[in-house]
Design a protein around this motif. Structure first.
Motif, PDB file in Angstrom:
ATOM      1  N   GLU A 104       0.848  -1.196   0.000  1.00 14.66           N
ATOM      2  CA  GLU A 104       0.000   0.000   0.000  1.00 14.66           C
ATOM      3  C   GLU A 104       0.883   1.246   0.000  1.00 14.66           C
ATOM      4  N   LEU A 105       0.537   2.191  -0.877  1.00 17.82           N
ATOM      5  CA  LEU A 105       1.262   3.456  -0.968  1.00 17.82           C
ATOM      6  C   LEU A 105       0.280   4.607  -0.860  1.00 17.82           C
ATOM      7  N   ARG A 106       0.602   5.541   0.021  1.00 20.85           N
ATOM      8  CA  ARG A 106      -0.134   6.799   0.121  1.00 20.85           C
ATOM      9  C   ARG A 106       0.829   7.907  -0.316  1.00 20.85           C
ATOM     10  N   TRP A 107       0.590   8.449  -1.495  1.00 24.93           N
ATOM     11  CA  TRP A 107       1.460   9.475  -2.090  1.00 24.93           C
ATOM     12  C   TRP A 107       0.723  10.813  -1.978  1.00 24.93           C
ATOM     13  N   LEU A 108       1.104  11.608  -0.969  1.00 25.75           N
ATOM     14  CA  LEU A 108       0.332  12.803  -0.630  1.00 25.75           C
ATOM     15  C   LEU A 108       1.250  14.018  -0.453  1.00 25.75           C
ATOM     16  N   PRO A 109       1.891  14.473  -1.527  1.00 22.62           N
ATOM     17  CA  PRO A 109       2.774  15.641  -1.417  1.00 22.62           C
ATOM     18  C   PRO A 109       1.967  16.936  -1.303  1.00 22.62           C
TER      19      PRO A 109
END
Length: 252
Positions: A104-109
């Motif tokens: 699981e990846l949460r990419w939140l820049p």
């Protein structure tokens, strides 16, 4: 002199104890990676810009790989500001993300701000295994307060099990194809963003298409995913819309 070339790399792996380790956390030049406090089973990484940019001629890249059973959350310490440089060349910022089955990846820049006179091409490629999970947020603000935007071209390509899930491109600012600020695209708004949520359970229980307020919509994709697209007068209101949409998807 040539622009700056830099590539930062992250790899997240299950640690065998129910948590996530980071066997690879490589900063490079202006792209500094810092591990921060995460959840019990999640590794959290913050991307810290060590200098201004990207400027004209710069080529930045960030690569993140999430192995089976790992959970990774990536954010940034501040907005990225595309600025004009001494070189008149286009700057490039490439993001390459890979998530294995059960990862699981949460990419939140934080947002990307296109300052007057800049010329930036952003490309994001995501390769997901069939049972991978993803939350990806992109936010772009055209110009600083009281400023005209630079030129910004952004492409997002996402694949699940080797099949294309989403491939779209948006160009804004001086020199972009006509109509980008018209009623069919941004309609005069200064901020544009999207939220992509990929979950295996969406295959059997897809999200229903619906409109959110006056300037956002939720769309099911032809795969285990939902896409939220939104425009707003500024970055703060754009974030509010995307946060509310994510909360609604999490509550399903």
């Amino acid at each position: 002199m040539p622009g700056v070339h830099a590539t930062a790399r992250i790899r997240a792996a299950a640690d065998g104890r129910g948590g996530t380790s980071l066997p690879v956390l490589d900063s490079d030049g202006p792209l500094a990676l810092r591990r921060t406090r995460g959840g019990a089973d999640e590794a959290r990484v913050m991307l810290v810009g060590a200098m201004s940019g990207p400027l004209g001629g710069d080529r930045f890249a960030v690569e993140a790989d999430v192995d089976t059973g790992a959970r990774l959350h990536v954010g940034s310490a501040a907005a990225t500001i595309a600025l004009p440089g001494q070189l008149k060349d286009e700057a490039h910022y490439a993001v390459r993300l890979t998530v294995a089955d059960g990862g699981e990846l949460r990419w939140l820049p934080e947002p990307l701000i296109s300052a007057k006179g800049s010329d930036l091409h952003v490309s994001t490629q995501v390769d997901l295994a069939p049972d991978a999970r993803l939350v990806l947020r992109e936010e772009q603000v055209l110009g600083r307060v009281g400023e005209e935007p630079g030129r910004l071209t952004s492409r997002l390509a996402v694949y699940v099990g080797g099949r294309a899930l989403l491939d779209q491109e948006l160009a804004c600012g001086p020199g972009a194809p006509g109509g980008w600020d018209g009623p069919a695209v941004l309609a005069g708004h200064r901020a544009v963003g999207q939220l992509l949520v990929v979950r295996p359970e969406f295959r059997d229980n897809p999200v229903a298409a619906r409109v959110l307020g006056e300037s956002a919509a939720v769309l099911p994709l032809a795969g285990p995913a939902a896409l939220v697209s939104a425009v707003a007068p500024d970055g703060l209101r754009l974030r509010r819309v995307l946060d509310e949409a994510l909360a609604a998807l999490n509550a399903r």
